[in-house]
Design a protein around this motif. Sequence first.
Motif, mmCIF file in Angstrom:
data_model
loop_
_atom_site.group_PDB
_atom_site.id
_atom_site.type_symbol
_atom_site.label_atom_id
_atom_site.label_comp_id
_atom_site.label_asym_id
_atom_site.label_seq_id
_atom_site.Cartn_x
_atom_site.Cartn_y
_atom_site.Cartn_z
ATOM 1 N N GLU A 63 0.816 -1.211 0.000
ATOM 2 C CA GLU A 63 0.000 0.000 0.000
ATOM 3 C C GLU A 63 0.851 1.262 0.000
ATOM 4 O O GLU A 63 0.360 2.334 -0.338
ATOM 5 C CB GLU A 63 -0.950 0.005 1.199
ATOM 6 N N SER A 64 2.120 1.170 0.347
ATOM 7 C CA SER A 64 3.006 2.331 0.343
ATOM 8 C C SER A 64 4.057 2.177 -0.746
ATOM 9 O O SER A 64 4.331 1.080 -1.230
ATOM 10 C CB SER A 64 3.678 2.503 1.703
ATOM 11 N N VAL A 65 4.643 3.308 -1.117
ATOM 12 C CA VAL A 65 5.693 3.299 -2.130
ATOM 13 C C VAL A 65 6.598 4.503 -1.909
ATOM 14 O O VAL A 65 6.141 5.550 -1.443
ATOM 15 C CB VAL A 65 5.087 3.330 -3.560
ATOM 16 N N THR A 66 7.873 4.332 -2.225
ATOM 17 C CA THR A 66 8.825 5.442 -2.176
ATOM 18 C C THR A 66 9.320 5.727 -3.581
ATOM 19 O O THR A 66 9.846 4.827 -4.251
ATOM 20 C CB THR A 66 10.014 5.124 -1.255
ATOM 21 N N MET A 67 9.115 6.951 -4.024
ATOM 22 C CA MET A 67 9.580 7.381 -5.345
ATOM 23 C C MET A 67 10.904 8.107 -5.194
ATOM 24 O O MET A 67 11.009 9.049 -4.397
ATOM 25 C CB MET A 67 8.557 8.320 -5.992
ATOM 26 N N PRO A 68 11.933 7.742 -5.942
ATOM 27 C CA PRO A 68 13.191 8.472 -5.855
ATOM 28 C C PRO A 68 13.046 9.885 -6.395
ATOM 29 O O PRO A 68 12.102 10.188 -7.134
ATOM 30 C CB PRO A 68 14.135 7.642 -6.732
ATOM 31 N N ALA A 69 13.960 10.741 -6.020
ATOM 32 C CA ALA A 69 13.982 12.082 -6.590
ATOM 33 C C ALA A 69 14.100 11.959 -8.104
ATOM 34 O O ALA A 69 14.947 11.214 -8.615
ATOM 35 C CB ALA A 69 15.158 12.871 -6.035
ATOM 36 N N GLY A 70 13.218 12.649 -8.817
ATOM 37 C CA GLY A 70 13.208 12.560 -10.269
ATOM 38 C C GLY A 70 12.461 11.373 -10.815
ATOM 39 O O GLY A 70 12.415 11.170 -12.030
ATOM 40 N N GLY A 71 11.836 10.568 -9.956
ATOM 41 C CA GLY A 71 11.191 9.341 -10.394
ATOM 42 C C GLY A 71 9.673 9.418 -10.413
ATOM 43 O O GLY A 71 9.071 10.472 -10.197
ATOM 44 N N GLN A 72 9.070 8.268 -10.644
ATOM 45 C CA GLN A 72 7.622 8.176 -10.693
ATOM 46 C C GLN A 72 7.199 6.821 -10.140
ATOM 47 O O GLN A 72 8.031 5.950 -9.868
ATOM 48 C CB GLN A 72 7.108 8.332 -12.120
ATOM 49 N N ALA A 73 5.896 6.642 -9.969
ATOM 50 C CA ALA A 73 5.347 5.359 -9.540
ATOM 51 C C ALA A 73 4.062 5.107 -10.300
ATOM 52 O O ALA A 73 3.316 6.039 -10.612
ATOM 53 C CB ALA A 73 5.079 5.361 -8.039
ATOM 54 N N VAL A 74 3.806 3.838 -10.595
ATOM 55 C CA VAL A 74 2.581 3.426 -11.261
ATOM 56 C C VAL A 74 1.913 2.372 -10.387
ATOM 57 O O VAL A 74 2.554 1.395 -9.986
ATOM 58 C CB VAL A 74 2.865 2.855 -12.666
ATOM 59 N N SER A 75 0.638 2.566 -10.075
ATOM 60 C CA SER A 75 -0.053 1.633 -9.191
ATOM 61 C C SER A 75 -0.311 0.298 -9.895
ATOM 62 O O SER A 75 -0.289 0.202 -11.125
ATOM 63 C CB SER A 75 -1.377 2.235 -8.712
ATOM 64 N N ASP A 76 -0.569 -0.717 -9.097
ATOM 65 C CA ASP A 76 -1.051 -1.981 -9.637
ATOM 66 C C ASP A 76 -2.445 -1.754 -10.230
ATOM 67 O O ASP A 76 -3.182 -0.865 -9.794
ATOM 68 C CB ASP A 76 -1.149 -3.028 -8.523
#
Length: 410
Positions: free
Chosen positions: A115-128
Amino acid sequence: MRVKPFLIALLTALPLAAMPLPATADGGRWGGGWATAVQQPTATWFPNWSQEGFDNHSVRQVIRTSATGTHLRVRLSNVYGTTPLRLTGASIAKTTTGAAMRPATVRPLTFARSESVTMPAGGQAVSDPVRLPVRALEQLTVTLYFRGATGPATFHSIAMATSYRAKGDHRRDAGGAAFTETSLSRYFLSGLDVSGRKNTVVAFGDSITDGYGATNDADDRYPDRLAERLASSGTSVLNAGIGGNRVLNDSACFGERATARFRRDALDQPGVGTVIVLEGLNDILFPKNTGACATPNPQVTAEELIDGHRALIRAARARGVRIIGGTLTPFKGSDLYSEYGEGVRQAVNHWIRTSGEYDAVADFDRALANPEPGHAGELLPAYDSGDRLHPSPAGYQAMADAVDLFTLTR
């Protein structure tokens, strides 16, 4: 300044930044349902929370999908973050009114099954992927919860839509009572993808694409109205406009120049088949703008602007994407009008209409222009939001009506 050959090569050769598009549970692929172009944190026209960020806050944002499908996924961006961004959790649901959601539709979002996620600086995240069947033009609510301090937030300034903030974790609250603070900007949320193979159209541009002068929370910008025209066709429309954006120069407040952000904001959108470009008016206007947000603001020539448009065309062609040129709209009578600038606008529009370098033309200039004698170069009064530059909701409808749908769906 002229667009250098190395810039054209950069636009066409850099690897795709977006994550791969895996098959969804229904066996299809992803298409764009909604998107916005992100910017670095800054104080702009509207008060916003981007510079302070969030700390033990829930941020609720309402969007409208222009695609139909059974499964959804959400894209988040920390592109302009300088430190890793920790998202504690998130949810998505169908909207009722304001910050309220339909209780039976609330779905938790996960990231690699967490349920949690860490995005790096300059990055992104895509949910399931999450199963939540939606139809084109349906509103959805995304709630993000940050237990700790985020630092300055990657955001989108001119949302023309209300975002909501509450202290504490309210991602599962169907009601909106806790969300007592509001903003007219977007935060961290960069896209919604919908299952099924889609023909995605990206409207790429400045404040006239972004929708300045439209009605808050009414979805009456020109890309919204275009999406309504296409809703039954299976073609979705994404808005990649940034108010104040330019073709040739970056701005601390108005985003990276079009030639730098084109790949990320247009060509990397899932399912993109066509891009409509409406850019260049701010390059013409800004030499008369002395504000800090406008610098650098050199005087540009038509040839320089055309070179910038050619870089966009080459980048689209290298990816097999159809690209449509939008003519630059009237601005005579606005505070930043000049005879020199009008000459540049006319020259660029002549090239867009006659050169054949774009795959097709959307003649927004003629759709909005006042045809009365003695009023050349002006917006038709019914299409003027009041500043002689940005269209009214009626003007945005006229722009959407000026797009030949055959060029988008063939």
